[in-house]
Design a protein around this motif. Sequence first.
Motif, mmCIF file in Angstrom:
data_model
loop_
_atom_site.group_PDB
_atom_site.id
_atom_site.type_symbol
_atom_site.label_atom_id
_atom_site.label_comp_id
_atom_site.label_asym_id
_atom_site.label_seq_id
_atom_site.Cartn_x
_atom_site.Cartn_y
_atom_site.Cartn_z
ATOM 1 N N TYR A 49 0.814 -1.342 0.139
ATOM 2 C CA TYR A 49 -0.055 0.086 0.154
ATOM 3 C C TYR A 49 0.958 1.273 0.131
ATOM 4 N N TRP A 76 2.488 1.970 -3.409
ATOM 5 C CA TRP A 76 1.542 2.173 -4.424
ATOM 6 C C TRP A 76 0.988 3.548 -4.146
ATOM 7 N N GLU A 130 -5.577 -3.317 2.587
ATOM 8 C CA GLU A 130 -5.735 -1.839 3.031
ATOM 9 C C GLU A 130 -6.872 -1.286 2.144
ATOM 10 N N LEU A 131 -6.893 -1.575 1.033
ATOM 11 C CA LEU A 131 -7.934 -1.014 -0.012
ATOM 12 C C LEU A 131 -9.242 -1.572 0.099
ATOM 13 N N ASN A 132 -10.245 -0.999 0.324
ATOM 14 C CA ASN A 132 -11.642 -1.474 0.139
ATOM 15 C C ASN A 132 -12.209 -1.527 -1.082
ATOM 16 N N ALA A 133 -11.602 -2.513 -1.928
ATOM 17 C CA ALA A 133 -12.273 -2.887 -3.267
ATOM 18 C C ALA A 133 -12.246 -4.151 -3.695
ATOM 19 N N VAL A 176 -13.957 -6.009 -5.452
ATOM 20 C CA VAL A 176 -14.114 -6.633 -6.791
ATOM 21 C C VAL A 176 -12.645 -6.596 -7.398
ATOM 22 N N LEU A 177 -11.848 -5.692 -7.373
ATOM 23 C CA LEU A 177 -10.568 -5.543 -7.666
ATOM 24 C C LEU A 177 -9.846 -6.830 -7.492
ATOM 25 N N PHE A 200 -3.620 -3.884 -13.379
ATOM 26 C CA PHE A 200 -4.790 -2.896 -13.778
ATOM 27 C C PHE A 200 -3.878 -1.565 -13.856
ATOM 28 N N LYS A 207 -4.308 1.593 -12.881
ATOM 29 C CA LYS A 207 -4.278 2.270 -11.625
ATOM 30 C C LYS A 207 -3.259 1.816 -10.779
ATOM 31 N N ILE A 208 -3.344 0.516 -10.570
ATOM 32 C CA ILE A 208 -2.444 -0.231 -9.656
ATOM 33 C C ILE A 208 -1.015 -0.266 -10.251
ATOM 34 N N ASN A 263 -0.288 5.513 -7.124
ATOM 35 C CA ASN A 263 -1.142 6.788 -7.037
ATOM 36 C C ASN A 263 -0.463 7.921 -7.107
#
Lengths: 136, 824
Positions: free
Chosen positions: B81, B84, B169-172, B174-175, B184, B186-187, B191
């Motif tokens: 995290y 990123w 850490e990231l609440n996503a 689906v990803l 992906f 964006k990953i 950031n």
Amino acid sequence: MKKTHIVALVLIAIAIATLISFMGDVTTYETIASAKQKPGKFVNLIAKMDKSQPMNYDPVKNPNYLTFTAIDTLGNSIEVVYHNSKPTDMEKSERLVLKGKVEDGKFECKDILLKCPSKYKDDANANAKNVSASVQ
Amino acid sequence: MKYNGEHLFYGELGHGFAVLSFVASLVATIAFFKASRNNLLAEQKSWIKLARTAFFIETICVFGIFLTLYYIISNHYHEYYYAWNHSSRSLEKKYLFASFWEGQEGSFMLWNIWHCVLGWILIWRAKKWEAPVLMVISFAQVCIATMLLGIYFFGAKVGSNPFALLRNELNAPVLFTNPDYLQFPKIYEGNDLNALLQNYWMVIHPPVLFLGFASTIVPFAYAIGGLVKNDHSWTKYAIPWAAFSGAVLATGIMMGAAWAYESLTFGGYWVWDPVENASLVPWIMMIAGLHTNLVYKSSGYSLKSTYIFYILSFTLVLYSTFLTRSGILGDTSVHAFTEQDMTTQLVCFILIFFIPAMVLYFYRSKKIPTIHKEENTYSREFWMFIGALVLCLSSIIITAKTSIPVYNKIFGTNVAEPEDPVFSYNQIQVFIAIIIGVLTAITQYFKYKNTSKNVFYKKILTPTIIALAISLCISFFGNINYDVKGAGFMVAIHIAMFAAVYGVVANFAYIWIGLKGKMKSAGASIAHIGFALALMGIIISSSRKAVLSENTTGIALLQKSKDYDPAENITLFKGIKTDMGKYDVTYTRDTFNTSNHKKYFELQFISKDGKDKFNVYPDVIKNNKGQEGNSANPDKKHYWNRDIFVYVSAMQNGTTDDTSKFRPVDMKAGDSVFYSNGVIILNSVVKNADSLNKKLLPGEVGIGMNMTVITKDGREYKAMPVVALKDNQLRNIPDTVIAQSLIIKFNKLADADGGKIELGIKEDQSIQDIITLKVYQFPFINVLWIGIIIMVTGFILSIIQRVRTMASIKSSKKRILVAEKIKA
């Protein structure tokens, strides 16, 4: 009593007096409704931009004139006039701290502080939204 | 699920280091504590050995965490995290360090590292003070290590792990159902580092500032050691450390100010922002402590206040950590740092040092030696003590004002800053500056204990007269008329100006009058000169800061009042010279730099008298991290006596989707036609002219329409649309008048006999490239920077001098011992 003690006491007295006079200078956070009750008094509003109302900013005509409508969490709104350039990202901001006073039913704003979704701040939710949107 | 392309080993390694560093520093604390309590030499030695081993392991771990995280960031392992969230693949290499300390874990690591470095210097030099001092430092290491743990302890999260995985850490959700989530865009890209931090000052400012913060623990640790052992001889070793802390912290703070000046658009280097105040206040307290420490060493007075100042200085560092990292400053600071919920932990961090220190102090205070005889008014120690007291009160006042959000939190009030927060600080601090300036000037002319009145007045007379003369000149001819805040404040500024000049002159003179030109021992005087120069720079640059970009568009702003002029932005159209007071400004062009993602604007300034002509290149960088818009970076034109400070406050890109059509008009020479903003005249049709031939290719013949555009407000522009002919092929060369968004082209011959031609006229509806500009003038800002450099040089000189004297005393003692042995 020693001289240093006297000087110390005098200085401490001055410091206390300074802080008391400072307390007289401080302003308050108000809601839009309570700010309207106190026209002419310098206050801080916490609100955000009402995006359903038009925002007027035309740097060609006048880079120092911005008007928009602010709305607070209680649902009250007020027209804001700001004589400066539009802060970048103001529309995005979830929270605006508006410093100024109410005059003739309008909020004459002197300074706008933006609380952006992230400035230095790591906003986990904003990040998640940002990334998820790109995936779907 | 098995994910592809992750490098999980490094995270486990890093977190392993973090946990081990916590344990090792805990062991070191206990062992140093045991060593400091033990009087048996053999046992003490074995405890010291254990403690040093633990501290060594701790140091390895701290550097291990640092290197592992740096490795992860520089290799763009975005499954972590931290990597990123704080960097991206397209980020310039030199900013990788900045992304390291963008997050709070990275800055805690810096602090950790400096503690280790300082710890080893102390192990090497501190001799009998090693055990108690290192005990305190190791304990601070324990506390900082907890900030990096990120583990749950009885349901409460302790610290935040810099090696946490993105997918945790990231609440996503689906990803992370995709095993190739790292691919992906964006990953993969990252950031990015906050646009504001992409500045070279951000690479060096945090390490220096954190060295300053870290170094405040050394005098504090000596003081705690002194209280524990009830032995006050530590004071002579603490002096160079306090001076070191003063030098580094000042450098770090001013680098931050330079960053604000260079890259932020607050309009200056200092705005009394809570984050700035939080770093300034420990410095002021440290300087107060340094001075009372010197008093104690030379006269035996002020020991108690030395204890208090050193304890407060370190406590204020902890308090500033709390203010900047707990998110409590949310509504008052322009810098809003992280809002991870570590508030409780940060409060504990302050109290765990402050409360035991104060309890220990009051427990021992009866036994701390004090001299009951009064100080002589004609003595150095008296005035130094007064100065230290004033400094202490100044920092208390600043802290009290900065803490408004804390009161709101505790008492549930809704108090906010005053209407003009900067002035509310300035109006008090200007008096502090006056007192400190004058004390800086006169105090060295007093001797410790007692000074003969005549000698004192005789020595101080010349510098006083010179300073008075210079400052009167500045007051009368320096054009300092800052009457915005009333006459009273202006008088205060003039007096402060005198105090600052007095500080420079008197200390300069003291090097010859008092020290007979011995530069080796002039460290203090040089530091004072630098400080007073910095004061001078601050007073001149802020009291004469002027806005140059006054609005000249002619739209009257009724709200303009005596103390409030918001019309500080001017609009520039690309390619159009605009009147801006002393200068004519033209926005000539812009370029986009793909390597640092900045858009640079070239602005040409020409002074009205034509003598001065220069270009400035302010830039904007597109905001990242989900924010729209741009962040502006100012550019400056430096003169020896002033800076012109320029930044783009808003911009609008021209659009290309233009829907308007050419309007056909029949004209012959001498005809005129109206357009929306004036009139267009066809002067003549030319067949052979230099201006025409330039536009033609070899072998072409052409005709040009010589035209003049006159606007409603009387400005004139030339235009020459051309039609070229070669081998029965017509080539049309339209001409544009950018300032009027006009395009004129040749259509056809309308009536060959009457000489009438048909022209197409188009008024371009697309928006032009526009920027709004803010321009300030800061006079004599260089005096401030030079002052700081001189002050730091003075500190360094005096540290060298002290360390040398201590070494020479030691060697002479040794020699005496050896001589006695030989005699015996």
